[in-house]
Design a protein around this motif. Structure first.
Motif: not given
Ligand code: SF4
Length: 464
Positions: A50-51, A117-120, A128-129
């Motif tokens: 969850l990004m 949360p840091e992956k934008i 979401m991957h």
């Protein structure tokens, strides 16, 4: 436009359309593809990253639990709210999850739901991957989805996760008799044909839903879900889920109003009623109850509150008025969805509660007898005075400021409709201009004010 009124209004579960309903629908889509390709037989493990905003506020928004139910093939509209907690407890305890095909896989929520949360992602912050692997760790299926607001999801290109092959969830392709891209188009059709806004919208929807009976059936169903939601909210009391320990207030507000029969002896009591209706719907949403996205879950109290106001306080109110209200409000929501955004993570709360206020103002003006120009004016006023509103939910919970904000916006929508009705439809700022302004303001807004819980009230209010 390819979006239907029934895409804007969806039956979902709380507390968030982008963080609960969208991820649940994405998980269902992933699970269905896995099963359709026969890959479920070899699947040993499924995990999700969850990004961005989903990682930042996903736990407070029940993204984790929605994802698990979605993998099981359960959609937001038909989840059994009484059975769900037991199912989730079972997964947590036994580390096993059963897909819709009957195949049981290993699933440990603390291991298989990763918060990043840091992956934008470039396309949208709500990414979401999902990955399915066999017993040897070989990847069987890898998909990325973007939850773009209002429960809508977009799937990325499987070969380039930053690209999307189709940016819209286009399901309706038959051409409509009165194509509408902008508010100016809508008003233009009304002027040309002499039809009202809901008549234009209904004629367009008829292409996809075939008969007026089917359209009415769907509209009446939405209204019944809204009524049930408000009724439950006015009955329930206690503490809402999450670390804030916020007390539910709608029941107390309602009992006081009802007991004192305040509508008779206090000229402003009507505002208290609108507030109570909005609190009821939003408290249900915050507690994971069944709501209608209008246009999102976080903003799901505004339209039911204004519709309840219409039914309780307007003498001429009837079910046909409710239908016209929803068709008008839905079309206004489509204009925002197609020309700007209805995602708090993209444009702040102006795109959620602001849009709901605009939709409700237009819908109410319509059923109070406004001309198409006055309806457009009402919708414009409803947004003009919400421009710049940030999204900063305290502790990532859709409670503070969300619940009270819906009540304030519902009252503002009633005022906007009345202001428009006092004029003759002429106004300086058009609805199209305010939609564009909302989008530009949202794009200029700093990231911490867009559903990250890293700015505004979310950092100045200390959690106890
Ligand atoms: S602040 Fe507004 S946009 Fe953000 S979660 Fe609350 S209702 Fe939704």
């Amino acid at each position: 436009m390819s979006v239907s009124v029934f895409d804007i209004f969806r039956v979902g579960i709380g507390p968030s359309s982008s963080h609960t309903v969208g991820p649940m629908r994405a998980a269902v889509r992933f699970s269905k593809e896995l099963i359709a390709k026969g890959l479920d037989k070899d699947t040993h493990r499924i995990w999700v990253d969850l990004m961005g905003s989903l990682g930042a506020t996903g736990i407070g928004h029940a993204t984790d639990t929605a994802f698990q139910l979605g993998l099981m093939g359960i959609l937001p509209a038909n989840v059994d709210l009484d059975a769900a907690p037991g199912i989730l407890e079972g997964i947590k305890k036994n580390h096993k999850l059963t897909l819709a095909s009957g195949k049981t896989i290993d699933f440990d929520p603390s291991r298989d739901i990763i918060l990043s949360p840091e992956k934008i992602a470039i396309y949208h912050t709500n990414a979401m991957h999902i990955i399915a692997q066999d017993a040897d760790g070989k990847v069987l299926l890898s998909r990325r989805y973007y939850s773009v607001g209002g429960g809508f999801i977009v799937e990325s290109d499987p070969n380039d996760f930053d690209k999307v092959s189709e940016a819209k969830e286009t399901v309706h392709t038959k051409p409509q008799p009165y194509p509408v891209t902008t508010a100016a188009d809508l008003i233009g059709w009304c002027e040309k044909t002499g039809l009202s806004i809901p008549e234009i919208v209904r004629a367009n929807e008829r292409v996809w839903w075939e008969t007026d009976e089917k359209i009415n059936e769907q509209l009446d169903y939405l209204w019944s879900v809204m009524k049930d939601c408000v009724a439950r909210g006015l009955k329930h009391e206690g503490i809402m889920p999450g670390p804030l320990k916020v007390k539910r207030r709608a029941k107390q507000m309602y009992e006081r109003l009802d007991f004192e029969n305040r509508s008779l002896n206090d000229p402003l009591a009507v505002l208290d009623w609108v507030n109570a209706f909005a609190f009821a719907a939003n408290e249900e949403n915050a507690c994971g109850g069944r709501v209608v996205t209008a246009p999102t879950n976080g903003a799901a109290g505004v339209i039911p509150a204004v519709l309840h106001y219409y039914m309780k306080f307007i003498d001429s109110a009837d079910i046909q008025g409710v239908r016209d209200f929803l068709l008008t409000a839905g079309q206004i929501g489509i204009l925002y969805k197609e020309n700007a955004s209805i995602s708090g993570a993209e444009v702040g709360c102006q795109g959620e509660v602001g849009v709901a206020c605009s939709m409700a103002a237009g819908g109410l003006a319509q059923v109070l007898g406004a001309t198409p120009q006055q309806v457009e004016n009402a919708a414009e006023i409803g947004m003009e005075h919400n421009l710049g509103m940030t999204c900063d939910p305290v502790a990532g919970q859709v409670q503070i400021p969300c619940i009270e904000r819906n009540a304030v916006a519902a009252v503002k929508a009633v005022n906007a409709a009345r202001l428009a009705l006092l004029g003759d439809g002429h106004h300086y700022v058009s609805l199209d201009q305010v939609i564009l302004t909302m989008l530009k303001t949202g794009l200029d807004m700093q990231m911490q004010y867009k559903e990250t819980s890293r700015g505004g009230l979310a950092v100045t209010v200390v959690e106890c």
